[in-house]
Motif scaffolding. Structure first.
Motif, short mmCIF file in Angstrom:
data_model
loop_
_atom_site.label_atom_id
_atom_site.label_comp_id
_atom_site.label_asym_id
_atom_site.label_seq_id
_atom_site.Cartn_x
_atom_site.Cartn_y
_atom_site.Cartn_z
N GLN A 64 -60.58 27.77 95.99
CA GLN A 64 -60.28 26.81 94.93
C GLN A 64 -58.83 26.89 94.47
OE1 GLN A 64 -62.74 24.60 94.07
NE2 GLN A 64 -63.75 25.64 95.77
N THR A 65 -58.00 27.62 95.18
CA THR A 65 -56.60 27.79 94.81
C THR A 65 -55.78 26.61 95.30
OG1 THR A 65 -55.98 28.88 96.87
CG2 THR A 65 -56.81 30.30 95.11
N PRO A 66 -54.61 26.39 94.70
CA PRO A 66 -53.68 25.42 95.30
C PRO A 66 -53.22 25.96 96.66
CG PRO A 66 -53.03 25.97 93.05
CD PRO A 66 -54.10 26.93 93.45
N GLY A 67 -52.88 25.07 97.55
CA GLY A 67 -52.43 25.50 98.87
C GLY A 67 -53.59 25.97 99.72
N ARG A 68 -53.35 27.00 100.52
CA ARG A 68 -54.37 27.53 101.41
C ARG A 68 -54.21 29.05 101.52
NH1 ARG A 68 -52.31 26.18 105.87
NH2 ARG A 68 -51.81 28.29 106.52
N VAL A 69 -55.24 29.77 101.19
CA VAL A 69 -55.24 31.22 101.31
C VAL A 69 -55.92 31.59 102.62
CG1 VAL A 69 -56.08 33.39 100.34
CG2 VAL A 69 -55.19 31.59 98.83
N ASP A 70 -55.19 32.29 103.48
CA ASP A 70 -55.75 32.74 104.76
C ASP A 70 -56.27 34.17 104.68
OD1 ASP A 70 -55.07 30.30 105.95
OD2 ASP A 70 -53.10 31.06 106.57
N LEU A 71 -55.62 35.01 103.87
CA LEU A 71 -55.96 36.42 103.81
C LEU A 71 -55.44 36.99 102.50
CD1 LEU A 71 -56.86 39.09 105.32
CD2 LEU A 71 -54.48 39.23 106.12
N VAL A 72 -56.23 37.88 101.90
CA VAL A 72 -55.78 38.64 100.72
C VAL A 72 -55.96 40.12 101.05
CG1 VAL A 72 -56.09 39.09 98.27
CG2 VAL A 72 -56.52 36.79 99.16
N VAL A 73 -54.86 40.86 100.99
CA VAL A 73 -54.89 42.30 101.24
C VAL A 73 -54.65 42.99 99.91
CG1 VAL A 73 -53.84 44.21 102.51
CG2 VAL A 73 -54.00 41.94 103.57
N GLU A 74 -55.67 43.72 99.43
CA GLU A 74 -55.58 44.30 98.09
C GLU A 74 -55.69 45.82 98.10
OE1 GLU A 74 -59.93 44.54 98.71
OE2 GLU A 74 -58.45 43.04 99.23
N SER A 75 -55.18 46.40 97.02
CA SER A 75 -55.38 47.83 96.77
C SER A 75 -55.50 48.00 95.26
CB SER A 75 -54.23 48.67 97.33
OG SER A 75 -53.01 48.34 96.70
N PHE A 76 -56.21 49.04 94.87
CA PHE A 76 -56.40 49.37 93.46
C PHE A 76 -55.82 50.75 93.19
CE2 PHE A 76 -59.72 46.25 94.17
CZ PHE A 76 -59.69 45.50 93.01
N GLY A 77 -55.33 50.92 91.98
CA GLY A 77 -54.79 52.20 91.57
C GLY A 77 -54.81 52.28 90.05
N PRO A 78 -54.28 53.37 89.51
CA PRO A 78 -54.25 53.50 88.05
C PRO A 78 -53.22 52.53 87.45
CG PRO A 78 -53.18 55.39 89.09
CD PRO A 78 -53.78 54.56 90.19
N ALA A 79 -53.52 52.04 86.27
CA ALA A 79 -52.59 51.16 85.56
C ALA A 79 -51.31 51.93 85.25
CB ALA A 79 -53.23 50.64 84.28
N ARG A 80 -50.19 51.24 85.28
CA ARG A 80 -48.89 51.84 84.97
C ARG A 80 -48.35 51.37 83.64
NH1 ARG A 80 -45.98 50.75 90.78
NH2 ARG A 80 -47.57 51.72 92.07
N GLY A 81 -48.87 50.23 83.15
CA GLY A 81 -48.38 49.69 81.89
C GLY A 81 -47.02 49.03 82.05
N GLY A 82 -46.44 48.62 80.93
CA GLY A 82 -45.10 48.06 80.96
C GLY A 82 -45.03 46.56 81.10
N GLU A 83 -46.15 45.91 81.35
CA GLU A 83 -46.15 44.45 81.48
C GLU A 83 -46.66 43.82 80.19
OE1 GLU A 83 -45.00 42.67 84.03
OE2 GLU A 83 -44.55 44.46 85.19
N ASN A 84 -46.01 42.76 79.75
CA ASN A 84 -46.46 41.99 78.61
C ASN A 84 -46.87 40.61 79.09
OD1 ASN A 84 -45.92 43.97 76.63
ND2 ASN A 84 -43.75 43.44 76.71
N GLY A 85 -48.11 40.25 78.91
CA GLY A 85 -48.58 38.96 79.41
C GLY A 85 -48.66 38.95 80.91
N PHE A 86 -48.69 37.74 81.46
CA PHE A 86 -48.72 37.57 82.91
C PHE A 86 -47.68 36.52 83.26
CE2 PHE A 86 -50.07 36.67 87.14
CZ PHE A 86 -50.72 37.80 87.56
N THR A 87 -46.75 36.86 84.13
CA THR A 87 -45.61 35.98 84.39
C THR A 87 -45.54 35.55 85.85
OG1 THR A 87 -44.15 37.88 84.83
CG2 THR A 87 -44.24 37.06 82.56
N GLU A 88 -44.81 34.48 86.06
CA GLU A 88 -44.44 34.03 87.41
C GLU A 88 -43.03 34.52 87.66
OE1 GLU A 88 -45.13 29.77 88.09
OE2 GLU A 88 -46.12 29.81 86.15
N ARG A 89 -42.82 35.16 88.76
CA ARG A 89 -41.48 35.65 89.11
C ARG A 89 -41.00 35.02 90.38
NH1 ARG A 89 -41.92 42.15 87.94
NH2 ARG A 89 -42.47 41.97 85.76
#
Length: 89
Positions: A64-89
């Motif tokens: 349901q995303t814009p464009g086309r997603v062929d593959l998502v490669v993910e990893s999980f780890g401990p939070a590091r903090g330091g981010e405010n909100g969610f931004t586009e870079r």
């Protein structure tokens, strides 16, 4: 609190994908960012509770995303903090 790092492959640049990801992340109460990569992928880094991160990951793979997603490669780890909100870079 955990950190999700996901590289999204496909046609995901120039189609509103980062904006869409930001909207989903904010709805889930996550912090972090979505950033275009030189090779055409989008890097998504999000922090928050594991169930919310899993929901974001499912949304990225939903078709349901814009464009086309062929593959998502993910990893999980401990939070590091330091981010405010969610931004586009």
């Amino acid at each position: 609190m955990e950190r999700l790092t996901a590289f999204v492959h496909g046609y995901v640049q120039g189609v509103g994908f980062r904006w869409w990801t930001r909207s989903r992340a904010l709805e889930l109460g996550l912090t972090g960012y979505a950033k275009n990569q030189p090779d055409g992928r989008v890097l998504v880094v999000a922090e928050g509770p594991r169930p919310a991160l899993e929901s974001l990951l499912a949304a990225l793979r939903s078709g349901q995303t814009p464009g086309r997603v062929d593959l998502v490669v993910e990893s999980f780890g401990p939070a590091r903090g330091g981010e405010n909100g969610f931004t586009e870079r």
